[in-house]
Write a protein that holds these residues in place. Sequence first.
Motif, PDB file in Angstrom:
ATOM      1  N   VAL A  29      37.427 -29.310  12.118  1.00  0.00           N
ATOM      2  CA  VAL A  29      38.673 -30.089  12.109  1.00  0.00           C
ATOM      3  C   VAL A  29      38.983 -30.593  10.696  1.00  0.00           C
ATOM      4  O   VAL A  29      40.124 -30.484  10.216  1.00  0.00           O
ATOM      5  N   LEU A  30      37.982 -31.127  10.012  1.00  0.00           N
ATOM      6  CA  LEU A  30      38.193 -31.622   8.649  1.00  0.00           C
ATOM      7  C   LEU A  30      38.599 -30.486   7.707  1.00  0.00           C
ATOM      8  O   LEU A  30      39.463 -30.675   6.836  1.00  0.00           O
ATOM      9  N   SER A  31      38.010 -29.326   7.899  1.00  0.00           N
ATOM     10  CA  SER A  31      38.357 -28.163   7.076  1.00  0.00           C
ATOM     11  C   SER A  31      39.834 -27.805   7.230  1.00  0.00           C
ATOM     12  O   SER A  31      40.536 -27.538   6.242  1.00  0.00           O
ATOM     13  N   LEU A  32      40.319 -27.815   8.468  1.00  0.00           N
ATOM     14  CA  LEU A  32      41.730 -27.507   8.732  1.00  0.00           C
ATOM     15  C   LEU A  32      42.648 -28.558   8.114  1.00  0.00           C
ATOM     16  O   LEU A  32      43.674 -28.225   7.502  1.00  0.00           O
ATOM     17  N   LEU A  33      42.288 -29.817   8.235  1.00  0.00           N
ATOM     18  CA  LEU A  33      43.110 -30.899   7.690  1.00  0.00           C
ATOM     19  C   LEU A  33      43.172 -30.844   6.162  1.00  0.00           C
ATOM     20  O   LEU A  33      44.218 -31.108   5.563  1.00  0.00           O
ATOM     21  N   LYS A  35      42.913 -28.156   4.336  1.00  0.00           N
ATOM     22  CA  LYS A  35      43.739 -26.997   3.993  1.00  0.00           C
ATOM     23  C   LYS A  35      45.226 -27.313   4.157  1.00  0.00           C
ATOM     24  O   LYS A  35      46.054 -26.908   3.341  1.00  0.00           O
ATOM     25  N   LEU A  36      45.551 -28.064   5.201  1.00  0.00           N
ATOM     26  CA  LEU A  36      46.949 -28.428   5.447  1.00  0.00           C
ATOM     27  C   LEU A  36      47.456 -29.490   4.473  1.00  0.00           C
ATOM     28  O   LEU A  36      48.645 -29.566   4.171  1.00  0.00           O
ATOM     29  N   ASP A  37      46.536 -30.307   3.964  1.00  0.00           N
ATOM     30  CA  ASP A  37      46.916 -31.451   3.131  1.00  0.00           C
ATOM     31  C   ASP A  37      47.310 -31.078   1.706  1.00  0.00           C
ATOM     32  O   ASP A  37      48.220 -31.677   1.133  1.00  0.00           O
ATOM     33  N   SER A  38      46.615 -30.102   1.107  1.00  0.00           N
ATOM     34  CA  SER A  38      46.890 -29.783  -0.300  1.00  0.00           C
ATOM     35  C   SER A  38      46.440 -28.363  -0.639  1.00  0.00           C
ATOM     36  O   SER A  38      45.628 -27.773   0.077  1.00  0.00           O
ATOM     37  N   ASN A  39      46.997 -27.839  -1.728  1.00  0.00           N
ATOM     38  CA  ASN A  39      46.617 -26.505  -2.198  1.00  0.00           C
ATOM     39  C   ASN A  39      45.186 -26.527  -2.729  1.00  0.00           C
ATOM     40  O   ASN A  39      44.752 -27.503  -3.322  1.00  0.00           O
ATOM     41  N   GLY A  40      44.492 -25.412  -2.525  1.00  0.00           N
ATOM     42  CA  GLY A  40      43.142 -25.298  -3.053  1.00  0.00           C
ATOM     43  C   GLY A  40      42.131 -24.971  -1.971  1.00  0.00           C
ATOM     44  O   GLY A  40      42.460 -24.944  -0.781  1.00  0.00           O
ATOM     45  N   PRO A  41      40.897 -24.719  -2.379  1.00  0.00           N
ATOM     46  CA  PRO A  41      39.844 -24.375  -1.417  1.00  0.00           C
ATOM     47  C   PRO A  41      39.430 -25.577  -0.577  1.00  0.00           C
ATOM     48  O   PRO A  41      39.699 -26.724  -0.935  1.00  0.00           O
ATOM     49  N   ILE A  42      38.778 -25.311   0.537  1.00  0.00           N
ATOM     50  CA  ILE A  42      38.284 -26.378   1.413  1.00  0.00           C
ATOM     51  C   ILE A  42      37.053 -27.043   0.795  1.00  0.00           C
ATOM     52  O   ILE A  42      36.928 -28.260   0.779  1.00  0.00           O
ATOM     53  N   LEU A  43      36.174 -26.213   0.263  1.00  0.00           N
ATOM     54  CA  LEU A  43      34.926 -26.720  -0.313  1.00  0.00           C
ATOM     55  C   LEU A  43      35.013 -26.818  -1.827  1.00  0.00           C
ATOM     56  O   LEU A  43      35.717 -26.046  -2.488  1.00  0.00           O
ATOM     57  N   PHE A  44      34.288 -27.764  -2.359  1.00  0.00           N
ATOM     58  CA  PHE A  44      34.177 -27.971  -3.795  1.00  0.00           C
ATOM     59  C   PHE A  44      32.726 -27.696  -4.176  1.00  0.00           C
ATOM     60  O   PHE A  44      31.807 -28.240  -3.572  1.00  0.00           O
ATOM     61  N   LYS A  45      32.532 -26.813  -5.142  1.00  0.00           N
ATOM     62  CA  LYS A  45      31.187 -26.422  -5.563  1.00  0.00           C
ATOM     63  C   LYS A  45      30.967 -26.920  -6.987  1.00  0.00           C
ATOM     64  O   LYS A  45      31.828 -26.730  -7.846  1.00  0.00           O
ATOM     65  N   LYS A  60      30.617 -29.867  -1.358  1.00  0.00           N
ATOM     66  CA  LYS A  60      31.315 -31.036  -0.826  1.00  0.00           C
ATOM     67  C   LYS A  60      32.654 -30.565  -0.276  1.00  0.00           C
ATOM     68  O   LYS A  60      33.156 -29.502  -0.658  1.00  0.00           O
ATOM     69  N   PHE A  61      33.247 -31.367   0.599  1.00  0.00           N
ATOM     70  CA  PHE A  61      34.632 -31.130   0.938  1.00  0.00           C
ATOM     71  C   PHE A  61      35.456 -31.511  -0.289  1.00  0.00           C
ATOM     72  O   PHE A  61      35.187 -32.529  -0.941  1.00  0.00           O
ATOM     73  N   ARG A  62      36.468 -30.703  -0.598  1.00  0.00           N
ATOM     74  CA  ARG A  62      37.312 -30.992  -1.763  1.00  0.00           C
ATOM     75  C   ARG A  62      38.164 -32.232  -1.478  1.00  0.00           C
ATOM     76  O   ARG A  62      38.857 -32.300  -0.474  1.00  0.00           O
ATOM     77  N   THR A  63      38.087 -33.202  -2.392  1.00  0.00           N
ATOM     78  CA  THR A  63      38.866 -34.435  -2.250  1.00  0.00           C
ATOM     79  C   THR A  63      39.853 -34.620  -3.406  1.00  0.00           C
ATOM     80  O   THR A  63      40.643 -35.565  -3.397  1.00  0.00           O
ATOM     81  N   MET A  64      39.769 -33.736  -4.389  1.00  0.00           N
ATOM     82  CA  MET A  64      40.609 -33.872  -5.578  1.00  0.00           C
ATOM     83  C   MET A  64      41.598 -32.708  -5.674  1.00  0.00           C
ATOM     84  O   MET A  64      41.359 -31.624  -5.138  1.00  0.00           O
ATOM     85  N   THR A  85      43.395 -36.474  -3.344  1.00  0.00           N
ATOM     86  CA  THR A  85      44.358 -36.065  -2.315  1.00  0.00           C
ATOM     87  C   THR A  85      44.429 -37.118  -1.206  1.00  0.00           C
ATOM     88  O   THR A  85      43.583 -38.010  -1.127  1.00  0.00           O
ATOM     89  N   ASN A  86      45.451 -36.994  -0.352  1.00  0.00           N
ATOM     90  CA  ASN A  86      45.578 -37.934   0.772  1.00  0.00           C
ATOM     91  C   ASN A  86      44.353 -37.862   1.683  1.00  0.00           C
ATOM     92  O   ASN A  86      43.791 -38.885   2.082  1.00  0.00           O
ATOM     93  N   MET A  87      43.929 -36.637   2.008  1.00  0.00           N
ATOM     94  CA  MET A  87      42.719 -36.476   2.816  1.00  0.00           C
ATOM     95  C   MET A  87      41.498 -36.950   2.059  1.00  0.00           C
ATOM     96  O   MET A  87      40.546 -37.485   2.632  1.00  0.00           O
ATOM     97  N   GLY A  88      41.536 -36.767   0.735  1.00  0.00           N
ATOM     98  CA  GLY A  88      40.413 -37.168  -0.105  1.00  0.00           C
ATOM     99  C   GLY A  88      40.124 -38.651  -0.039  1.00  0.00           C
ATOM    100  O   GLY A  88      38.962 -39.070  -0.055  1.00  0.00           O
ATOM    101  N   VAL A  89      41.176 -39.467   0.045  1.00  0.00           N
ATOM    102  CA  VAL A  89      40.995 -40.913   0.145  1.00  0.00           C
ATOM    103  C   VAL A  89      40.175 -41.244   1.392  1.00  0.00           C
ATOM    104  O   VAL A  89      39.211 -42.017   1.333  1.00  0.00           O
TER     105      VAL A  89
END
Length: 198
Positions: A29-33, A35-45, A60-64, A85-89
């Motif tokens: 669910v978090l992965s989908l959100l 992806k919908l919230d901002s451009n870029g990959p789901i994961l941050f390496k 990590k999940f991408r928050t930036m 990002t909004n989801m990142g907050v």
Amino acid sequence: MKKYSILKKIIDFDLTLIATIALMPLIVVLSLLIKLDSNGPILFKQKRIGKDKVPFYILKFRTMKIDTPRDTPTHMLENPESYITNMGVFLRKTSLDELPQLFNILKSDMSLVGPRPALWNQYDLIEERDKYKANAIEPGLTGWAQVNGRDELPIGVKARLDGEYASKRSLTFDLKILIKTFLGVLKSDGIKEGKADS
């Protein structure tokens, strides 16, 4: 200490596997959100320093946003809020951005408890940890420094606490840290965005 290390690895793997299976619906669910919230990959390496200073890539999940300066700790950015990002907050406030590190633990890059892995270019922290032999053990999803201040701690204090953990490691100590982590996450303790004063 050898017996402890073997038990720790077994417990790390078993608990992490159970947690990964149980949390998989949330991860999806978090992965989908994200992806919908901002451009870029789901994961941050990101390249981090592991046991004996051997580098590995933390997940990590991408928050930036994707235009955020790379390999710069968030607390060193001038205006971090403009990059998050909004989801990142939400993810950072709840520490859910750390969930993908369960896979790092399953790969034996990390442990449930240990010093938080430094960025490859955090030379001051790496050097300070050398003084306390804190680079000689597996980094953790959470650690003694994390539950005693997290982002609010200056480098010297953080390294000293990591060294204290390295010298006093035990299953009881690990359990204490995990409980304090859970309580701290509920209260969002020690999370600080933007440039530190020290």
